[in-house]
Design a protein around this motif. Sequence first.
Motif, PDB file in Angstrom:
ATOM      1  N   LEU A   1       0.858  -1.189   0.000  1.00  0.00           N
ATOM      2  CA  LEU A   1       0.000   0.000   0.000  1.00  0.00           C
ATOM      3  C   LEU A   1       0.892   1.236   0.000  1.00  0.00           C
ATOM      4  O   LEU A   1       1.575   1.527   0.969  1.00  0.00           O
ATOM      5  CB  LEU A   1      -0.919  -0.019   1.226  1.00  0.00           C
ATOM      6  CG  LEU A   1      -1.935   1.119   1.322  1.00  0.00           C
ATOM      7  CD1 LEU A   1      -2.933   1.073   0.161  1.00  0.00           C
ATOM      8  CD2 LEU A   1      -2.667   1.060   2.660  1.00  0.00           C
ATOM      9  N   LYS A   2       0.844   1.960  -1.140  1.00  0.00           N
ATOM     10  CA  LYS A   2       1.627   3.190  -1.275  1.00  0.00           C
ATOM     11  C   LYS A   2       0.698   4.335  -1.635  1.00  0.00           C
ATOM     12  O   LYS A   2       0.000   4.272  -2.656  1.00  0.00           O
ATOM     13  CB  LYS A   2       2.711   3.034  -2.355  1.00  0.00           C
ATOM     14  CG  LYS A   2       3.868   2.149  -1.968  1.00  0.00           C
ATOM     15  CD  LYS A   2       4.940   2.152  -3.068  1.00  0.00           C
ATOM     16  CE  LYS A   2       6.141   1.328  -2.651  1.00  0.00           C
ATOM     17  NZ  LYS A   2       7.201   1.365  -3.714  1.00  0.00           N
ATOM     18  N   GLU A   3       0.696   5.352  -0.785  1.00  0.00           N
ATOM     19  CA  GLU A   3      -0.123   6.541  -1.014  1.00  0.00           C
ATOM     20  C   GLU A   3      -1.579   6.168  -1.289  1.00  0.00           C
ATOM     21  O   GLU A   3      -2.229   6.711  -2.193  1.00  0.00           O
ATOM     22  CB  GLU A   3       0.447   7.358  -2.179  1.00  0.00           C
ATOM     23  CG  GLU A   3       1.854   7.865  -1.915  1.00  0.00           C
ATOM     24  CD  GLU A   3       2.440   8.593  -3.102  1.00  0.00           C
ATOM     25  OE1 GLU A   3       1.787   8.602  -4.172  1.00  0.00           O
ATOM     26  OE2 GLU A   3       3.531   9.167  -2.957  1.00  0.00           O
ATOM     27  N   GLY A   4      -2.066   5.180  -0.500  1.00  0.00           N
ATOM     28  CA  GLY A   4      -3.461   4.775  -0.594  1.00  0.00           C
ATOM     29  C   GLY A   4      -3.769   3.872  -1.769  1.00  0.00           C
ATOM     30  O   GLY A   4      -4.949   3.558  -2.004  1.00  0.00           O
ATOM     31  N   ILE A   5      -2.774   3.416  -2.512  1.00  0.00           N
ATOM     32  CA  ILE A   5      -3.001   2.564  -3.686  1.00  0.00           C
ATOM     33  C   ILE A   5      -2.230   1.260  -3.506  1.00  0.00           C
ATOM     34  O   ILE A   5      -1.063   1.250  -3.111  1.00  0.00           O
ATOM     35  CB  ILE A   5      -2.535   3.276  -4.971  1.00  0.00           C
ATOM     36  CG1 ILE A   5      -3.313   4.581  -5.158  1.00  0.00           C
ATOM     37  CG2 ILE A   5      -2.713   2.360  -6.187  1.00  0.00           C
ATOM     38  CD1 ILE A   5      -2.813   5.412  -6.311  1.00  0.00           C
TER      39      ILE A   5
END
Length: 939
Positions: free
Chosen positions: A241-245
Motif C-alpha cells: 500500500l503506497k499513497e493509498g493505492i
Amino acid sequence: MCIFKNLNNVYDYVINMICRLILFSYFLFSINLYAQNLVHKGVPYMKNFDIVDYQGESKIWDISQGANGFLYFANGKKLLEYNGVDFQEIATKKSIIRSVYAVNNDSVFVGLDGDFGLFIKENDTWSYNSLYFTDKEEGEDVEEFWRIFKNGNKIVFQSFKNLYIFNGHISVKIPARNRFNWAFKLNDEIYISDRNNGLFKLENESLIAITKNKYTHDIKDGFLIKGKYYFVNYESEILELKEGILKPCLHNNFKTISLQNIFSVSKVGGNWAFGTVKNGLYIINEKLEIVQHFSKKNGLLNNTVLTIENDIEDNIWLGLDYGISYIKVNSNNTYFYDYFGLFGTAYTALKYKDDLYVGTNQGLYKARWDTLKSIYDFGMQIPMSDGQVWSLKQIDETVFVGHDKGTFVIEGGALNLISKELGAWKFLPLNNKNFAISGNYNGIVVYEKNNGKWSEKIKLAGFEESSRNLFIDINDNIWVGIKTKGIFKLKLNEAYDEIIDRDWYSIEEFEGSSLQFFYNNEELSLRNEYGQNFKYNIKNEKFEKTDAPIVIDYKNARYKLLVDQGIDLIDNQDTLKIEFLDNQVLTNIDNITPVADFMFFPIYNGFALYKNSNKFNKEMFIKLNPVIIKIESLISIKKIENIKAIEPTNTSLKVYFTLPFYGNDFKFQYKIDERDWSAPFSGSSLVLNELGYGDHQLRLRALYKKIVSKESSIQFKIDKPWYFRWYSILSFFLVVLIIIGTFIRIHQSRMRKQERLLILKRNRELIRQEQKFKENRLQQQKEIIGLENEKLKIELNSKNRELAKAAQVNLNKNSVVKKIKKKFIEINEASSQKLPKRYYKEMISTIEYYLSRDDDKIFEMNFDKTHDSFFKKLHEKHPSLTTKDLRTCAFLKMNLTSKEIASLLGINSSSVDVSRSRLRKKMHLDREDNLSEYLRKFN
C-alpha cells in the motif's frame, strides 16, 4: 445493521470473561517486550504431533492460547485442549469448527459451520452456549465462521457474509455488501476486504473504506513492516500500500514465497511468518530477508500450513493439513538433521577462516560459515574424503584431517595424504612446535614440519594399542587411555622417534570396568562407569580419587564443559542444561568442540549447535503456576472424581500436573500439609504415599534455575474408614465389654479345668519318673553285662594268643627233636666208635617218645575249653574233616592270617589258601559265604 436478542443465561459470565480478556491483552503486550530470537543457523527444536498423539482428525484449522498457557485447536468437528502433557477432547460438534479464540482454560470462543458460541468449563465439565441467533432463510448458504478477533472489549466473529460483534449480551451484525474475504489484524486493528468493494477497516461497529482498485477484491491477509502495509491476495501475490493505492511488490524474497501459495500470515515476535500450501513455513525479518524456512526437508510434519499461532513464549505452533508442529524459536540448540542420508552422522567440526568443515561417517564437507542455514548448504563431499572422518585439528595454519584411510592435510581447499597409517583418531602438537603426533588404530604416528610442510616422520615402534584417548602433558609425556584396560604413560627421546620409558596404570586401580579420560588445564582425570573421578598427582605419580567434578576448559571459548551426572555447559559461572539432546549425542566427549561462539555437538543423522541466548521470560514465568490435571489412585489406577471424599483405601495417590510454558527444562517442588518442600524433580507427575486420613493440602511450584513460579494449591480429603466412625466405635466398646465378660467366665472355667489337668499331670509325671527309673536300672544292667562280655572277649583273645603261641612252640620243639634224632643217627653211623646198642636204643626211644606225644590232642582239648567244644560241634556237623582240617579251622576261628597259619602248620601261604578252598567244598559253602564268619557260629 441488525441487533439480536439478549443472551441472559451467560450475560454475567461473559461480562466477567471480557474483563479478563482486557487483562490478558495487557499481559500479551508485556510479553511482546520479550523479543523473539530466531536462529539463522540450522533449525531450532521442533516437535510434531500427529493424529495418533491427539486422537483427532488430520486438519488443524485454527490454534489459540489462553492466558493460562493452555492451547486450543480447531480440529475438524473436534475442539482439542493441550495442557503441555497431553491432549484432551473438549467436545465434538455436528459441524466443522473453523476458528477458536481462548481466554483461559475455562472460556473458549469457537466459530463453526453454521454457528458460533462459547465453551464454558465448570466443575471439570465443558458446556456450549451458542451466541448465534439468526433465522436461516430457505435456500440460504450456511455461514462458515473462519475468524474470531478480540477488538477492545468485544469479540468479533467473521464469516464470508457477515461480521458479528459480541459485547457480552448483544450481537451486532454487519453484512457484506458483496462477499467478505478473510479478515485479519494489523497493528491491533481489524481489516477485511469486500469483493468488488475494496479494503475496509473496522472502527467501533462500522467499516471504514481504505482503498479500492483491481487488487483489492480478493485480499485475504496482511502484514506490517517498518510502517509499510503489505497485503496478500488469493492468487498469493504480495501487494504494497503506497499513497493509498495497492500495487504488487516485486521483491525477490516475496516472489520466492508467493510461488509456494501463501495460505496464512502471522506475526511471530519481531518477524513475520508465511504458511504456504506447497512448501511449509517462511519467516522474514524487517529487512525482508528470509531468515528461516521450515518444511518436511528439515523436520516439519507436513508442507501445508493452515494456521500459525505465536504463543506467549514467542514460539510457533503450526496447524497443518496433517497434524501439528511446534517450533521452539528461542531454543538454545539448532539442528542440522540429515533426513535423506546424504550427509551422515557428524563426528567432528572445525571453523577455519571463513568456512566450517564437518567430518562425518561418510566424508568431509565444507560450508560458508556466514551463510550457513541448513545441512543442504554443505554441498558435495570434498574429493578423496569418502569414508569416516574422525577428527579435524588446526595446528598453526594447517588443518589436519584424521581419516579412516590415514592422515590428510587441507591445502588449497583440497586434501593431501601425508600418512597411510590407518585410522587417525586425534592430533596433538608437541612442545617442540615442529612436531605433532596422532593416535591411530594401531599406535602413534609422529609428524614433522619442514619448510612449512608437514609430513610423517615415524610410527613409534613397540606400541600397537589403539590410541583414541591421546593426551600430552606439560612435560611432553604421552598418555594413552584404553577404555577397558587402563592408561599408558609414554616418554619419547629428544628426537621424538623412540619410546624410552613407559608406565602402566591398570583399570583395577580405578574400581571399575570402563573408563573415560580427560585432560584439562594441565590436569589428567579419569572417570569410571560409576561416576567416580580420579585425578593424576604429579608429585607422587599416582591417581587419587576426588569428589570434584570434571570441567573441560576450552581455550579462547565462551563455554566450559561440565561432566557430572550428564553433560552440561558452564557460561560465566552459570551451569546450563543441554536441552533436547538426550540420547542423541555421540558418547565421545572429544567430538564436542567450540565452533565460533557456538558449541558443536555430534548427533546421530547430523549435528547440533548450541548457543546460550539468555532468552527466558522471567516476568511471564513468575506469573504462571502449575496446573494440576488430575489425581489418580495408585491402587485402582483410576482418576478420583471427588477429591473432597476420597475412599479410605486410597492413601497413596498419583498427581498429574503441567506448566504450560513449553519447551523449557523445568523442575518442580511440592509441599504436602506442613512438611518441608520436596527436593526439585523433573517430570509431570508425583506420588504421595501413605497419607493419613482427613484433610490435606498439596502445594506445587515450578523452578527454572533459581526462579520460582507462582504456587498452585489444592485441598483434598481422605475419608476415614467405617471402623473409625462414632457408631463403629460405640459398637466396638459394646463388643469389648461382652468379650471381657465372656473372657472372665471362660477364664474361671479354664482355671478349674487347669487344676484338674495339673493333678493329672502330676500323677503322670510320677508314673513317668518310675518308668524312667526302671529303664535306667535296666540300662545299667545292660552296661554291666556289656562290660563283662568285653572282659570275656579280651580273655578269649588272650587265650587264643596263648594257644597259638603254644602251638608254635610245640611245632618248633618237634622240629628240633627231629633234627636231633637225624643228627644223632648220622653221627653214630659215621663214627668209628659206635654206641653200644643198648644205649643207642634208649636214646632213640627217648627221642621218639617226645615225637610221639599227641600234641594235637592237647591243642584240641585246650581249644575246646576256650571255645566251648568247638571241635566236637564242628566234627558232628562235618564228619569228613581230618585232624589237620580241624586244626586249620581252629586257626581260622582265631582270626589268624594265612601267613600266621602257614607258620604254625609248617607250610607255605599258598597251601593255606588251598586248604581254605578244600574246607569250603567239604562244608558245601557258596562262593559269597565267608568261611571265617561261618566257623564263628560253632561256639
